[in-house]
Design an enzyme around this catalytic site. Sequence first.
Site, PDB file in Angstrom:
ATOM      1  N   THR A  10      14.668 -40.150  79.313  1.00 42.01           N
ATOM      2  CA  THR A  10      16.131 -39.945  78.930  1.00 42.01           C
ATOM      3  C   THR A  10      16.610 -38.573  79.614  1.00 42.01           C
ATOM      4  OG1 THR A  10      15.318 -38.817  76.960  1.00 42.01           O
ATOM      5  CG2 THR A  10      16.737 -41.005  76.681  1.00 42.01           C
ATOM      6  N   TYR A  92      -7.971 -43.128  81.338  1.00 38.67           N
ATOM      7  CA  TYR A  92      -7.618 -44.435  81.173  1.00 38.67           C
ATOM      8  C   TYR A  92      -8.666 -45.405  81.755  1.00 38.67           C
ATOM      9  CZ  TYR A  92      -3.146 -44.343  78.891  1.00 38.67           C
ATOM     10  OH  TYR A  92      -2.023 -44.452  77.774  1.00 38.67           O
ATOM     11  N   ASP A 101       3.718 -37.594  83.547  1.00 38.45           N
ATOM     12  CA  ASP A 101       3.857 -36.466  82.679  1.00 38.45           C
ATOM     13  C   ASP A 101       2.863 -36.090  81.846  1.00 38.45           C
ATOM     14  OD1 ASP A 101       4.347 -38.782  81.115  1.00 38.45           O
ATOM     15  OD2 ASP A 101       6.160 -37.979  80.003  1.00 38.45           O
ATOM     16  N   SER A 123      10.835 -37.657  74.386  1.00 39.23           N
ATOM     17  CA  SER A 123      11.477 -39.377  73.800  1.00 39.23           C
ATOM     18  C   SER A 123      10.260 -39.779  73.027  1.00 39.23           C
ATOM     19  CB  SER A 123      11.697 -40.029  74.959  1.00 39.23           C
ATOM     20  OG  SER A 123      12.712 -39.540  75.962  1.00 39.23           O
TER      21      SER A 123
HETATM   22  N1  ATP Z   1      20.574 -31.964  75.328  1.00 44.56           N
HETATM   23  C1  ATP Z   1      19.632 -32.701  74.754  1.00 44.56           C
HETATM   24  N2  ATP Z   1      19.663 -34.047  74.895  1.00 44.56           N
HETATM   25  C2  ATP Z   1      18.900 -35.024  74.637  1.00 44.56           C
HETATM   26  N3  ATP Z   1      17.768 -34.358  73.851  1.00 44.56           N
HETATM   27  C3  ATP Z   1      17.804 -32.960  73.609  1.00 44.56           C
HETATM   28  C4  ATP Z   1      18.342 -32.169  74.147  1.00 44.56           C
HETATM   29  N4  ATP Z   1      17.956 -31.007  73.783  1.00 44.56           N
HETATM   30  C5  ATP Z   1      16.743 -31.362  73.231  1.00 44.56           C
HETATM   31  N5  ATP Z   1      16.565 -32.496  72.997  1.00 44.56           N
HETATM   32  C6  ATP Z   1      15.539 -32.979  72.255  1.00 44.56           C
HETATM   33  O1  ATP Z   1      14.352 -33.479  73.196  1.00 44.56           O
HETATM   34  C7  ATP Z   1      13.810 -34.688  73.121  1.00 44.56           C
HETATM   35  C8  ATP Z   1      13.846 -35.015  74.393  1.00 44.56           C
HETATM   36  O2  ATP Z   1      12.679 -34.271  74.870  1.00 44.56           O
HETATM   37  P1  ATP Z   1      12.433 -34.043  76.490  1.00 44.56           P
HETATM   38  O3  ATP Z   1      13.491 -33.322  77.093  1.00 44.56           O
HETATM   39  O4  ATP Z   1      11.061 -33.474  76.474  1.00 44.56           O
HETATM   40  O5  ATP Z   1      12.581 -35.436  76.954  1.00 44.56           O
HETATM   41  P2  ATP Z   1      12.539 -36.812  77.769  1.00 44.56           P
HETATM   42  O6  ATP Z   1      13.051 -36.581  79.030  1.00 44.56           O
HETATM   43  O7  ATP Z   1      13.230 -37.769  76.928  1.00 44.56           O
HETATM   44  O8  ATP Z   1      11.212 -36.962  77.780  1.00 44.56           O
HETATM   45  P3  ATP Z   1      10.220 -38.323  78.088  1.00 44.56           P
HETATM   46  O9  ATP Z   1       9.502 -37.585  79.167  1.00 44.56           O
HETATM   47  O10 ATP Z   1       9.423 -38.603  77.031  1.00 44.56           O
HETATM   48  O11 ATP Z   1      11.197 -39.304  78.462  1.00 44.56           O
HETATM   49  C9  ATP Z   1      14.622 -35.383  72.168  1.00 44.56           C
HETATM   50  O12 ATP Z   1      13.984 -36.113  71.152  1.00 44.56           O
HETATM   51  C10 ATP Z   1      15.606 -34.512  71.584  1.00 44.56           C
HETATM   52  O13 ATP Z   1      15.595 -34.287  70.162  1.00 44.56           O
HETATM   53  C1  PAU Z   2       4.810 -42.267  77.174  1.00 43.02           C
HETATM   54  C2  PAU Z   2       5.789 -41.592  78.201  1.00 43.02           C
HETATM   55  C3  PAU Z   2       7.028 -42.476  77.778  1.00 43.02           C
HETATM   56  C4  PAU Z   2       6.192 -40.371  77.723  1.00 43.02           C
HETATM   57  O1  PAU Z   2       7.031 -39.511  78.506  1.00 43.02           O
HETATM   58  C5  PAU Z   2       5.314 -41.831  79.569  1.00 43.02           C
HETATM   59  O2  PAU Z   2       4.286 -40.667  79.579  1.00 43.02           O
HETATM   60  C6  PAU Z   2       4.964 -43.102  79.894  1.00 43.02           C
HETATM   61  O3  PAU Z   2       5.839 -43.887  80.199  1.00 43.02           O
HETATM   62  N1  PAU Z   2       3.802 -43.422  79.941  1.00 43.02           N
HETATM   63  C7  PAU Z   2       3.324 -44.685  80.477  1.00 43.02           C
HETATM   64  C8  PAU Z   2       2.245 -45.294  79.379  1.00 43.02           C
HETATM   65  C9  PAU Z   2       1.262 -44.572  79.140  1.00 43.02           C
HETATM   66  O4  PAU Z   2       0.998 -43.407  79.300  1.00 43.02           O
HETATM   67  O5  PAU Z   2       0.135 -45.120  78.729  1.00 43.02           O
HETATM   68  K     K Z   3       8.315 -35.446  78.870  1.00 42.23           K
END
Ligand code: ATP
Ligand code: PAU
Ligand code: K
Length: 279
Positions: A10, A92, A101, A123
């Site tokens: 996201t 894995y 990540d 996320s």
């Molecule tokens: N500005 C923002 N927009 C969206 N989510 C936010 C924001 N600030 C904090 N968050 C929180 O951060 C979380 C997303 O975390 P992070 O930024 O680590 O995410 P990501 O890019 O979605 O992660 P992923 O790599 O898992 O996809 C959401 O669950 C939300 O609650």
């Molecule tokens: C689990 C997330 C979405 C966390 O950001 C990412 O690491 C991902 O897409 N992983 C691939 C699936 C796995 O790690 O098994």
């Molecule tokens: K992340």
Amino acid sequence: MILDLDIGNTLSKWRLKDAESSEIRSRGAVWTREEWRPGADIPDLDVVEAVRISSVARAAVLEETVALLRRRVRHVHVAHSTHEALGVINGYEEPGRLGVDRWMGALAGYQLAGGCCAVDCGSAITIDFVLPGGQHLGGFIIPGLRLMKESLKLGTRNVAIDPESEADELLEPGRRTVDAVNHGIYMAAVSAINRIYSEVCDQEGVALPMLLTGGDARVVSRGVQVPHAVWPDMVYGGLEACFPMTFAERAGKMSGAPRVPEPVALEKIRAALAFSMLL
Ligand SMILES: Nc1ncnc2c1ncn2[C@@H]1O[C@H](COP(=O)(O)OP(=O)(O)OP(=O)(O)O)[C@@H](O)[C@H]1O
Ligand SMILES: CC(C)(CO)[C@@H](O)C(=O)NCCC(=O)O
Ligand SMILES: [K+]
């Protein structure tokens, strides 16, 4: 300047790091998208001499991003999950399928602390384990706080957990939908992390330091009883370790790395686990 990119499902996070002083000059986040606008989404590329990327977004997003960057920047490094790196063996069956990540987090955690439990609250919430010898065990993936909330469709998706709320408050029964949901998912996340940590330490016979990162790390941190440290730049730490460029990085220093938390004794972890089974 070095541009570090952590492209999540996201949010895409970026930071600009001074190649000479190793200082972080600026940082930001934008929604993950296919078309990047340098100067608007990410810093102007004129000052950037190298880019390091960790991406779990769809392949098209990464391809577009790399194509754009290669036209403007001399060095573009893309991280991949591999069978082995920096003394860590990927747990894995198909190492390339581990989210990069998570791999960056595991590598950073190992470089900092040796064996560790690396938790990323984004996320998704991911919980990965690396033993002191460098064996990565694999991990656990659960929906992140926002995903859990959205999946309920109770009209509470826009009411986030207040990051300033006290953990105690969040552990009380909710008396309105929004509180019942927020407290419920919070409990689901922190109790899973506590339990998973204890189970794996018990299975492996070792108490591991825990490191927490991701957008929800701060709020989750308050409910996690296991001694741990929050490291917002943990994924970037993996990029620094894999592609060291600055003087400090070549000396093994990762920006913003916390002090390694002292884990509680294994006997205590086992006693708490045994006790919770009785309840
Ligand atoms: N500005 C923002 N927009 C969206 N989510 C936010 C924001 N600030 C904090 N968050 C929180 O951060 C979380 C997303 O975390 P992070 O930024 O680590 O995410 P990501 O890019 O979605 O992660 P992923 O790599 O898992 O996809 C959401 O669950 C939300 O609650
Ligand atoms: C689990 C997330 C979405 C966390 O950001 C990412 O690491 C991902 O897409 N992983 C691939 C699936 C796995 O790690 O098994
Ligand atoms: K992340």
